[in-house]
Design an enzyme around this catalytic site. Structure first.
Site, PDB file in Angstrom:
ATOM      1  N   ASP A  16      -1.658 -41.047 -16.515  1.00  0.00           N
ATOM      2  CA  ASP A  16      -0.516 -41.734 -15.909  1.00  0.00           C
ATOM      3  C   ASP A  16      -0.466 -43.130 -16.514  1.00  0.00           C
ATOM      4  O   ASP A  16      -1.198 -44.029 -16.091  1.00  0.00           O
ATOM      5  CB  ASP A  16      -0.681 -41.805 -14.373  1.00  0.00           C
ATOM      6  CG  ASP A  16       0.551 -42.389 -13.680  1.00  0.00           C
ATOM      7  OD1 ASP A  16       1.268 -43.181 -14.313  1.00  0.00           O
ATOM      8  OD2 ASP A  16       0.781 -42.053 -12.494  1.00  0.00           O
ATOM      9  N   ARG A  52       8.910 -30.685 -10.345  1.00  0.00           N
ATOM     10  CA  ARG A  52      10.306 -30.420 -10.663  1.00  0.00           C
ATOM     11  C   ARG A  52      10.421 -29.398 -11.788  1.00  0.00           C
ATOM     12  O   ARG A  52       9.656 -29.440 -12.761  1.00  0.00           O
ATOM     13  CB  ARG A  52      11.015 -31.701 -11.142  1.00  0.00           C
ATOM     14  CG  ARG A  52      11.515 -32.580 -10.024  1.00  0.00           C
ATOM     15  CD  ARG A  52      12.628 -31.893  -9.219  1.00  0.00           C
ATOM     16  NE  ARG A  52      13.066 -32.680  -8.092  1.00  0.00           N
ATOM     17  CZ  ARG A  52      12.513 -32.666  -6.861  1.00  0.00           C
ATOM     18  NH1 ARG A  52      11.488 -31.877  -6.600  1.00  0.00           N
ATOM     19  NH2 ARG A  52      12.997 -33.418  -5.896  1.00  0.00           N
ATOM     20  N   GLU A  83      18.195 -24.160  -9.394  1.00  0.00           N
ATOM     21  CA  GLU A  83      17.891 -23.532  -8.096  1.00  0.00           C
ATOM     22  C   GLU A  83      19.189 -23.309  -7.339  1.00  0.00           C
ATOM     23  O   GLU A  83      20.129 -24.084  -7.520  1.00  0.00           O
ATOM     24  CB  GLU A  83      16.956 -24.464  -7.290  1.00  0.00           C
ATOM     25  CG  GLU A  83      15.594 -24.630  -7.952  1.00  0.00           C
ATOM     26  CD  GLU A  83      14.697 -25.659  -7.256  1.00  0.00           C
ATOM     27  OE1 GLU A  83      15.135 -26.273  -6.278  1.00  0.00           O
ATOM     28  OE2 GLU A  83      13.569 -25.843  -7.710  1.00  0.00           O
ATOM     29  N   HIS A  85      10.769 -23.524  -3.884  1.00  0.00           N
ATOM     30  CA  HIS A  85      10.803 -24.974  -3.638  1.00  0.00           C
ATOM     31  C   HIS A  85      10.382 -25.278  -2.188  1.00  0.00           C
ATOM     32  O   HIS A  85      11.148 -25.835  -1.396  1.00  0.00           O
ATOM     33  CB  HIS A  85      12.213 -25.537  -3.922  1.00  0.00           C
ATOM     34  CG  HIS A  85      12.213 -27.008  -4.171  1.00  0.00           C
ATOM     35  ND1 HIS A  85      13.130 -27.629  -4.981  1.00  0.00           N
ATOM     36  CD2 HIS A  85      11.410 -28.010  -3.723  1.00  0.00           C
ATOM     37  CE1 HIS A  85      12.906 -28.932  -5.009  1.00  0.00           C
ATOM     38  NE2 HIS A  85      11.865 -29.194  -4.243  1.00  0.00           N
ATOM     39  N   GLY A 101       7.556 -27.015  -1.452  1.00  0.00           N
ATOM     40  CA  GLY A 101       6.574 -28.100  -1.436  1.00  0.00           C
ATOM     41  C   GLY A 101       6.653 -28.972  -0.198  1.00  0.00           C
ATOM     42  O   GLY A 101       5.628 -29.413   0.334  1.00  0.00           O
TER      43      GLY A 101
HETATM   44  N1  NAD Z   1       7.962 -29.258  -4.555  1.00  0.00           N
HETATM   45  C1  NAD Z   1       8.384 -30.113  -3.663  1.00  0.00           C
HETATM   46  O1  NAD Z   1       8.995 -29.738  -2.687  1.00  0.00           O
HETATM   47  C2  NAD Z   1       8.070 -31.553  -3.827  1.00  0.00           C
HETATM   48  C3  NAD Z   1       7.752 -32.331  -2.704  1.00  0.00           C
HETATM   49  C4  NAD Z   1       7.517 -33.683  -2.858  1.00  0.00           C
HETATM   50  C5  NAD Z   1       7.606 -34.258  -4.120  1.00  0.00           C
HETATM   51  N2  NAD Z   1       7.917 -33.481  -5.182  1.00  0.00           N
HETATM   52  C6  NAD Z   1       7.987 -34.058  -6.525  1.00  0.00           C
HETATM   53  O2  NAD Z   1       6.695 -34.478  -6.906  1.00  0.00           O
HETATM   54  C7  NAD Z   1       6.796 -35.535  -7.842  1.00  0.00           C
HETATM   55  C8  NAD Z   1       5.800 -36.630  -7.513  1.00  0.00           C
HETATM   56  O3  NAD Z   1       6.028 -37.161  -6.237  1.00  0.00           O
HETATM   57  P1  NAD Z   1       5.168 -38.404  -5.694  1.00  0.00           P
HETATM   58  O4  NAD Z   1       5.529 -38.562  -4.265  1.00  0.00           O
HETATM   59  O5  NAD Z   1       3.766 -38.263  -6.062  1.00  0.00           O
HETATM   60  O6  NAD Z   1       5.833 -39.566  -6.546  1.00  0.00           O
HETATM   61  P2  NAD Z   1       5.167 -40.970  -6.939  1.00  0.00           P
HETATM   62  O7  NAD Z   1       6.298 -41.809  -7.377  1.00  0.00           O
HETATM   63  O8  NAD Z   1       4.282 -41.462  -5.855  1.00  0.00           O
HETATM   64  O9  NAD Z   1       4.265 -40.622  -8.201  1.00  0.00           O
HETATM   65  C9  NAD Z   1       4.776 -40.302  -9.460  1.00  0.00           C
HETATM   66  C10 NAD Z   1       3.745 -40.747 -10.480  1.00  0.00           C
HETATM   67  O10 NAD Z   1       4.158 -40.273 -11.743  1.00  0.00           O
HETATM   68  C11 NAD Z   1       3.819 -41.265 -12.686  1.00  0.00           C
HETATM   69  N3  NAD Z   1       4.593 -41.090 -13.914  1.00  0.00           N
HETATM   70  C12 NAD Z   1       5.877 -41.422 -14.165  1.00  0.00           C
HETATM   71  N4  NAD Z   1       6.192 -41.109 -15.430  1.00  0.00           N
HETATM   72  C13 NAD Z   1       5.089 -40.566 -15.978  1.00  0.00           C
HETATM   73  C14 NAD Z   1       4.798 -40.052 -17.268  1.00  0.00           C
HETATM   74  N5  NAD Z   1       5.721 -40.042 -18.222  1.00  0.00           N
HETATM   75  N6  NAD Z   1       3.559 -39.579 -17.506  1.00  0.00           N
HETATM   76  C15 NAD Z   1       2.615 -39.585 -16.540  1.00  0.00           C
HETATM   77  N7  NAD Z   1       2.834 -40.080 -15.299  1.00  0.00           N
HETATM   78  C16 NAD Z   1       4.058 -40.551 -15.024  1.00  0.00           C
HETATM   79  C17 NAD Z   1       4.135 -42.558 -11.970  1.00  0.00           C
HETATM   80  O11 NAD Z   1       3.465 -43.646 -12.578  1.00  0.00           O
HETATM   81  C18 NAD Z   1       3.626 -42.266 -10.579  1.00  0.00           C
HETATM   82  O12 NAD Z   1       2.287 -42.681 -10.428  1.00  0.00           O
HETATM   83  C19 NAD Z   1       8.253 -35.931  -7.828  1.00  0.00           C
HETATM   84  O13 NAD Z   1       8.903 -35.333  -8.925  1.00  0.00           O
HETATM   85  C20 NAD Z   1       8.799 -35.324  -6.583  1.00  0.00           C
HETATM   86  O14 NAD Z   1      10.150 -35.066  -6.675  1.00  0.00           O
HETATM   87  C21 NAD Z   1       8.161 -32.152  -5.072  1.00  0.00           C
HETATM   88  O1  3PG Z   2      11.334 -34.289  -3.977  1.00  0.00           O
HETATM   89  C1  3PG Z   2      11.106 -33.830  -2.868  1.00  0.00           C
HETATM   90  O2  3PG Z   2      10.962 -34.523  -1.845  1.00  0.00           O
HETATM   91  C2  3PG Z   2      10.918 -32.359  -2.723  1.00  0.00           C
HETATM   92  O3  3PG Z   2      11.261 -31.693  -3.869  1.00  0.00           O
HETATM   93  C3  3PG Z   2      11.564 -31.793  -1.524  1.00  0.00           C
HETATM   94  O4  3PG Z   2      12.896 -31.455  -1.764  1.00  0.00           O
HETATM   95  P1  3PG Z   2      13.712 -30.797  -0.566  1.00  0.00           P
HETATM   96  O5  3PG Z   2      14.055 -31.895   0.363  1.00  0.00           O
HETATM   97  O6  3PG Z   2      14.909 -30.185  -1.134  1.00  0.00           O
HETATM   98  O7  3PG Z   2      12.797 -29.823   0.046  1.00  0.00           O
END
Ligand code: NAD
Ligand code: 3PG
Length: 528
Positions: A174, A235, A264, A282, A284
């Site tokens: 990161d 994502r 999606e 999806h 998560g």
């Molecule tokens: N599947 C789901 O339902 C679900 C749920 C929650 C979050 N998410 C996704 O998870 C991801 C992370 O969420 P989070 O809450 O940890 O976010 P966050 O902002 O706390 O963490 C993201 C991290 O990625 C790092 N980053 C950015 N660009 C980068 C790169 N090019 N290389 C390496 N690291 C890099 C940032 O420095 C940061 O530390 C997001 O894409 C979010 O949308 C998905």
């Molecule tokens: O980025 C997020 O918070 C997750 O992907 C959750 O997305 P959702 O609200 O559609 O479940």
């Protein structure tokens, strides 16, 4: 009582809906089950919208949402929200960044374990096919495996901690964090992406943006170990989907755990046809705990922003209001008013706006610049300008914005100066704030003044010859315009500046008459 309309575009937990329903000044519309085309009709009445990943906040949505002031993305990722489009229209975009962290972390661990023990396939064989064949299901252990975590934010660092509890060897990539954030937790840190590609299992937790799309594709997979396991609960599109499919088919990738897809809902995706993938739709963020909390935070934040009280976790505010000290706030107001005044008397297309600050105020010159842009653009564009879209619109119109901090030698404790460049030349205005929030314009071009930037005024530059005051007075009297104050300032080259505060608006004929006086050099009317 007039009510704010909040449109809920996707499913959120009842806890938040109850808050909206029980708030007197909120009219809430539940549009989660409505076709997205019909939503465009409903969204036009919204003051605030609450959305999740199922609603794209794109050009179509924003064009329809003509009344929208704020949007709450009820989750973390805002890659499907057109942030520039929001800024351009003065809409404040917010997310709810941490309420679903644990849910996403735990689903990631579930995919990791499912992949290594081929859990869904073993489960189906017994449950659906009623076959007891233990020899089909030799899995692998997490213990001792090397895990590469891409992105060490809220989710990534917690996944790494949980992997440590499984006695895995964890390394993270990161580039945006300090290495100690990882090493303090006993996790290895690398800036060399190749170290991640050398892992047994790789999981990604970055936002989706230009830099991270296809971060793992054909070339990267080629460098990986045979039999690598890939997890994506962040994502769709961070791992190139074609590369995933091809390498899962060849067995280069042993298993993939996938919660998110490029498009999606993904009900006919080629990944779904493969025997070495664990998939979820999806999910998560889908725990009751996280959805309850997200829904409550979204509802409260939507109400606050509808009322214009606060914008928690705003993604596109140029200024963090909580970091602006009290003494700067009146300067912000003064800057906007002075810019508004200067743009009115400049009467020509603006090419550049420079804001300079002296004293302790210098530290906040960027914020002052934003409000100077609001003032200038409100006059020159006829658009609805606020501090969210001001700099954006200025850039779009090719207006050059700059700031300067200057040594404090004006005699004032703090002073702000705005310089506007137009086709007709340069104009400048300076102001300061005295005790008890007394705002004063202290200089206009080279003329020293002391006027409150308020009300209707005529600003006249003239030759400093006898009789001008009388002539001005008689023209205004003839037009029934009462003078409330008349300020004169003498400048260089026998020029003087009169700022005449008046009770009634001066129309263009009055300004023309004044301009026709022999002593007149330039006359303008302005109103704040
Ligand atoms: N599947 C789901 O339902 C679900 C749920 C929650 C979050 N998410 C996704 O998870 C991801 C992370 O969420 P989070 O809450 O940890 O976010 P966050 O902002 O706390 O963490 C993201 C991290 O990625 C790092 N980053 C950015 N660009 C980068 C790169 N090019 N290389 C390496 N690291 C890099 C940032 O420095 C940061 O530390 C997001 O894409 C979010 O949308 C998905
Ligand atoms: O980025 C997020 O918070 C997750 O992907 C959750 O997305 P959702 O609200 O559609 O479940």
């Amino acid at each position: 009582m007039s009510k704010y309309t909040i449109v809920v575009c996707d499913h959120i937990h009842d806890a938040g809906l109850n808050i909206l329903q029980n708030t007197e000044d909120i009219n809430y519309v539940y549009a989660a089950d409505i076709d997205k085309v019909k939503l465009l009709d409903i969204i036009k009445n919204a003051d605030v919208a609450i959305t999740r990943s199922s609603t794209d906040v794109d050009e179509k949505f924003l064009n329809a949402a003509t009344n929208l002031k704020a949007i709450i993305r009820a989750g973390v990722g805002y890659d499907n929200v057109d942030i520039d489009g929001c800024s351009k229209r003065g809409i404040i975009a917010m997310n709810v960044p941490t309420a679903n962290t644990i849910a996403a972390v735990e689903l990631t661990m579930a995919h990791m374990l499912s992949c290594l023990r081929k859990f869904p396939y073993a489960h189906n064989q017994l449950k659906e096919e009623r076959v007891w064949k233990r020899e089909d299901w030799y899995g692998n252990e997490l213990y001792g495996k090397k895990l590469g975590v891409i992105g060490f934010g809220n989710i990534g660092h917690r996944v790494a901690l949980r992997a440590k509890a499984f006695e895995m060897d964890v390394i993270t990539y990161d580039p945006y964090i300090s290495s100690t954030k990882a090493t303090d937790l006993g996790i290895k840190y690398t800036t060399n992406f190749e170290d991640i590609l050398a892992c047994d299992i790789i999981t990604i937790h970055t936002p989706k943006n230009k830099e991270t799309i296809d971060m793992i594709s054909f070339d990267e997979i080629k460098k990986m170990k045979d039999g690598v396991v890939l997890i994506n609960c962040a994502r769709g599109g961070l791992y190139n989907e074609e590369a995933l499919v091809e390498n899962l088919k060849s067995g280069k990738i042993a298993m993939a755990g996938i919660d998110v897809f490029k498009k999606e809902p993904a009900t006919s995706h080629p990944l779904l046809d493969l025997p070495n993938v664990t998939v979820t739709a999806h999910l998560g963020a889908n725990t009751k705990e996280s959805q309850r909390e997200i829904s409550i935070q979204s509802a409260n934040n939507a109400i606050e922003s509808a009322r214009g009280i606060s914008y928690p976790n705003a993604l596109n505010l140029p200024i963090d209001e909580s970091k602006i000290p009290a003494f700067v706030k009146p300067y912000i107001e003064l800057t906007q008013k002075m810019a508004f005044l200067l743009a009115q008397i400049s009467k020509s297309q603006i090419r550049a706006v420079e804001v300079s600050a002296e004293g302790d105020l210098s530290e906040y010159v960027d914020s002052l610049q934003t409000f100077a842009s609001v003032g200038v653009l409100s006059v020159s564009t006829g658009l609805s300008v606020n501090y969210v879209n001001a700099n954006f619109i200025a850039n779009e119109k090719g207006i050059d914005l700059s700031t300067k901090t200057i040594t404090n030698n004006s005699g004032y404790k703090n002073r702000v100066t705005i310089k506007i460049t137009t086709a007709n030349g340069v104009k400048s205005i300076s102001g300061t704030v005295f005790e008890d929030n007394i705002q004063r314009v202290v200089k206009l071009d080279d003329f020293v003044l002391d006027i409150e930037p308020k009300g209707k005024m005529i600003i006249m530059k003239n030759k400093d010859i006898p009789g001008v005051v009388g002539q001005v007075g008689s023209i205004l009297a003839k037009n029934n315009i009462n003078i409330s104050d008349f300020r004169l300032s003498r400048g260089k080259n026998d020029h003087a500046l009169a700022v005449i505060l008046i009770d009634e608006k001066a129309n263009s004929k009055v300004i023309e008459d004044l301009d026709n006086l022999e002593a007149s050099i330039a006359v303008a009317y302005a109103e704040i």
